[in-house]
Design an enzyme around this catalytic site. Structure first.
Site, mmCIF file in Angstrom:
data_model
loop_
_atom_site.group_PDB
_atom_site.id
_atom_site.type_symbol
_atom_site.label_atom_id
_atom_site.label_comp_id
_atom_site.label_asym_id
_atom_site.label_seq_id
_atom_site.Cartn_x
_atom_site.Cartn_y
_atom_site.Cartn_z
ATOM 1 N N TYR A 2 2.916 9.784 -0.263
ATOM 2 C CA TYR A 2 4.102 9.305 0.645
ATOM 3 C C TYR A 2 5.305 9.326 -0.055
ATOM 4 C CZ TYR A 2 -0.053 6.423 2.706
ATOM 5 O OH TYR A 2 -1.262 6.098 3.221
ATOM 6 N N LYS A 25 2.227 -1.277 9.020
ATOM 7 C CA LYS A 25 3.497 -0.591 8.753
ATOM 8 C C LYS A 25 4.711 -1.052 9.584
ATOM 9 C CE LYS A 25 6.670 2.767 9.543
ATOM 10 N NZ LYS A 25 7.305 3.130 10.809
ATOM 11 N N SER A 26 5.774 -1.429 9.279
ATOM 12 C CA SER A 26 6.994 -1.492 10.181
ATOM 13 C C SER A 26 8.337 -1.259 9.560
ATOM 14 C CB SER A 26 7.122 -2.533 10.854
ATOM 15 O OG SER A 26 8.188 -2.723 11.587
ATOM 16 N N ASP A 75 1.125 -1.173 0.015
ATOM 17 C CA ASP A 75 -0.122 0.096 0.082
ATOM 18 C C ASP A 75 0.908 1.353 0.115
ATOM 19 O OD1 ASP A 75 -2.997 1.161 0.742
ATOM 20 O OD2 ASP A 75 -1.538 2.072 1.923
ATOM 21 N N ASN A 91 4.418 -9.702 11.776
ATOM 22 C CA ASN A 91 3.052 -9.233 11.247
ATOM 23 C C ASN A 91 2.492 -10.171 10.173
ATOM 24 O OD1 ASN A 91 3.381 -7.284 13.205
ATOM 25 N ND2 ASN A 91 3.973 -5.520 11.989
ATOM 26 N N ARG A 117 9.557 -7.203 13.223
ATOM 27 C CA ARG A 117 8.162 -6.995 13.379
ATOM 28 C C ARG A 117 7.684 -7.320 11.941
ATOM 29 N NH1 ARG A 117 8.243 -1.203 16.387
ATOM 30 N NH2 ARG A 117 8.216 -1.976 18.449
ATOM 31 N N LYS A 149 -2.650 5.863 -4.277
ATOM 32 C CA LYS A 149 -3.746 6.865 -4.057
ATOM 33 C C LYS A 149 -3.567 8.189 -4.505
ATOM 34 C CE LYS A 149 -3.810 4.516 0.504
ATOM 35 N NZ LYS A 149 -2.294 4.532 0.887
ATOM 36 N N HIS A 176 -7.882 9.293 -2.057
ATOM 37 C CA HIS A 176 -6.919 9.267 -1.034
ATOM 38 C C HIS A 176 -7.627 9.718 0.380
ATOM 39 C CE1 HIS A 176 -2.843 8.903 1.212
ATOM 40 N NE2 HIS A 176 -3.552 8.616 2.120
HETATM 41 N N1 LIG Z 1 -5.594 6.223 3.523
HETATM 42 C C1 LIG Z 1 -4.942 7.034 4.542
HETATM 43 O O1 LIG Z 1 -5.471 7.907 4.854
HETATM 44 C C2 LIG Z 1 -4.150 6.077 5.477
HETATM 45 C C3 LIG Z 1 -3.703 6.888 6.607
HETATM 46 C C4 LIG Z 1 -2.831 6.154 7.356
HETATM 47 C C5 LIG Z 1 -2.348 5.056 7.294
HETATM 48 N N2 LIG Z 1 -2.591 4.511 5.916
HETATM 49 C C6 LIG Z 1 -1.633 3.303 5.400
HETATM 50 O O2 LIG Z 1 -2.052 2.341 6.317
HETATM 51 C C7 LIG Z 1 -0.611 1.868 6.808
HETATM 52 C C8 LIG Z 1 -0.671 1.682 8.367
HETATM 53 O O3 LIG Z 1 -0.938 2.514 9.170
HETATM 54 P P1 LIG Z 1 -0.021 3.332 9.937
HETATM 55 O O4 LIG Z 1 1.581 3.334 9.210
HETATM 56 O O5 LIG Z 1 -0.462 4.673 10.278
HETATM 57 O O6 LIG Z 1 0.295 2.753 11.292
HETATM 58 P P2 LIG Z 1 0.319 1.349 11.846
HETATM 59 O O7 LIG Z 1 0.892 0.228 10.663
HETATM 60 O O8 LIG Z 1 -0.853 1.048 12.724
HETATM 61 O O9 LIG Z 1 1.727 1.471 13.178
HETATM 62 C C9 LIG Z 1 2.960 1.619 12.763
HETATM 63 C C10 LIG Z 1 3.695 1.752 14.034
HETATM 64 O O10 LIG Z 1 3.327 0.259 14.692
HETATM 65 C C11 LIG Z 1 4.858 0.031 14.864
HETATM 66 N N3 LIG Z 1 4.810 -1.561 14.857
HETATM 67 C C12 LIG Z 1 4.638 -2.401 13.636
HETATM 68 N N4 LIG Z 1 4.728 -3.632 14.026
HETATM 69 C C13 LIG Z 1 4.551 -3.677 15.296
HETATM 70 C C14 LIG Z 1 4.493 -4.786 16.050
HETATM 71 N N5 LIG Z 1 4.557 -6.002 15.800
HETATM 72 N N6 LIG Z 1 4.722 -4.321 17.520
HETATM 73 C C15 LIG Z 1 4.850 -3.326 18.177
HETATM 74 N N7 LIG Z 1 4.552 -1.998 17.240
HETATM 75 C C16 LIG Z 1 4.799 -2.379 15.822
HETATM 76 C C17 LIG Z 1 5.599 0.438 13.887
HETATM 77 O O11 LIG Z 1 6.871 0.798 14.479
HETATM 78 P P3 LIG Z 1 8.398 0.242 13.526
HETATM 79 O O12 LIG Z 1 8.209 0.876 11.971
HETATM 80 O O13 LIG Z 1 9.450 1.337 14.271
HETATM 81 O O14 LIG Z 1 8.380 -0.854 13.566
HETATM 82 C C18 LIG Z 1 5.060 1.884 13.718
HETATM 83 O O15 LIG Z 1 5.404 2.774 14.538
HETATM 84 C C19 LIG Z 1 0.220 3.184 6.549
HETATM 85 O O16 LIG Z 1 1.580 2.715 6.387
HETATM 86 C C20 LIG Z 1 -0.293 3.272 5.151
HETATM 87 O O17 LIG Z 1 0.154 2.469 4.209
HETATM 88 C C21 LIG Z 1 -3.689 5.295 5.367
#
Ligand SMILES: NC(=O)c1ccc[n+]([C@@H]2O[C@H](COP(=O)([O-])OP(=O)(O)OC[C@H]3O[C@@H](n4cnc5c(N)ncnc54)[C@H](OP(=O)(O)O)[C@@H]3O)[C@@H](O)[C@H]2O)c1
Length: 260
Positions: free
Chosen positions: A53, A228-229, A48, A238, A234, A78, A108
């Site tokens: 981004y 995301k990581s 994604d 995941n 992780r 997006k 988006h």
């Molecule tokens: N459409 C939209 O408006 C929108 C908005 C936000 C996000 N998104 C999409 O959704 C994806 C995911 O959302 P997000 O990036 O906001 O947040 P997320 O995936 O909920 O969280 C990412 C965070 O969690 C940590 N993490 C990852 N795996 C972990 C685990 N197993 N244990 C503990 N912590 C862990 C990561 O740390 P590290 O990276 O340091 O490991 C990072 O700080 C985005 O990357 C993007 O592609 C879309």
């Protein structure tokens, strides 16, 4: 624990969308390349990204260098709703991602109550032209989706929204299911206390981590998760969530975290 295939949703344009993908927001440059390479190496087949981004080029290079055939990876990007020339935005995305088609192209976000009907028509035109297999939206309410569908006769295949047990809303979940729209959740990890006692108890019983329980909850509901990581361990952990599934009563207990 033996892992099996990631379950997938069938989309109306013919695409097969794995319910587990790799999120790439807030990773750019070499870090984005490395993270996506690691994700593809450990088995993710769904990435994604988004124009805003600023990592489509790194995602494209990681895809090319991974050796995984393009047809085996589900690629989403997006378009920002304010794009001056969305057709050009698509061409740029395709070029940066190194592909002649997207699996999914999303609007988006929405601005206020607007539904971006004209932009939606551009997405539909791109689908007709074969540049995009399926089209959808992100951050739309069900009401906005219904208005978009009524005005154009074409319903989005997917709605990507902020989603986690703490945000769980049965009406929203059922509303997407009843319309046949895939609910793709984002920021599940950020919205979850991984020390929550309910998650811990379920994790211990299944011999997995609480993050794995959280992600598995999406799959057992039929939601898409895109964690995301940048941390290789992780990224791998995941993805390792197909060797177990949650009992229906545990899914319900996790749903109930929203009410607390
Ligand atoms: N459409 C939209 O408006 C929108 C908005 C936000 C996000 N998104 C999409 O959704 C994806 C995911 O959302 P997000 O990036 O906001 O947040 P997320 O995936 O909920 O969280 C990412 C965070 O969690 C940590 N993490 C990852 N795996 C972990 C685990 N197993 N244990 C503990 N912590 C862990 C990561 O740390 P590290 O990276 O340091 O490991 C990072 O700080 C985005 O990357 C993007 O592609 C879309």
């Amino acid at each position: 624990m033996t892992q099996t295939a990631v379950p997938a949703a069938q989309l109306p344009g013919g695409g097969t969308m794995p319910l587990l993908g790799f999120g790439t927001w807030q990773i750019t440059g070499p870090q984005a390349y490395d993270a996506v390479r690691t994700a593809l190496d450990v088995g993710y087949r769904h990435i994604d990204t988004a124009t805003v981004y600023r990592n489509e080029e790194e995602v494209g290079r990681a895809l090319a260098d991974s050796g995984v055939p393009r047809g085996e990876v589900f690629v989403t990007t997006k378009v920002p709703p304010g794009a001056d020339d969305p057709r050009k935005t698509l061409e740029t995305s395709l070029q940066k991602l190194g592909t002649d088609h997207l699996d999914l192209w999303l609007i988006h976000w929405t601005e206020g109550d607007s539904i971006h009907e004209n932009l939606w028509r551009v997405l539909l035109e791109a689908q007709q032209a074969g540049k995009v297999r399926d089209v959808g939206v992100s951050n739309y309410s069900l009401d906005q989706i219904d208005r978009l569908t009524r005005s154009t006769g074409q319903q989005p295949a997917v709605n990507q929204i902020e989603w986690a047990p703490t945000l769980y809303d049965d009406e929203v979940a059922r509303g997407h299911a009843q319309r046949g729209i895939v609910l793709e959740g984002y920021s599940a990890l950020k919205n979850t206390n991984l020390d929550d006692p309910v998650l811990r108890e379920i994790a211990e019983a299944n011999d997995v981590s609480t993050a794995q329980v959280l992600l598995r909850w999406h799959l057992d509901h039929g939601f898409v998760a895109i964690p995301k990581s940048v941390t290789p361990e992780r990224i791998a952990a995941n993805f390792a969530i197909t060797g177990f599934s949650l009992a229906a009563e545990d899914v319900a207990r996790i749903d109930a975290l929203a009410a607390r």
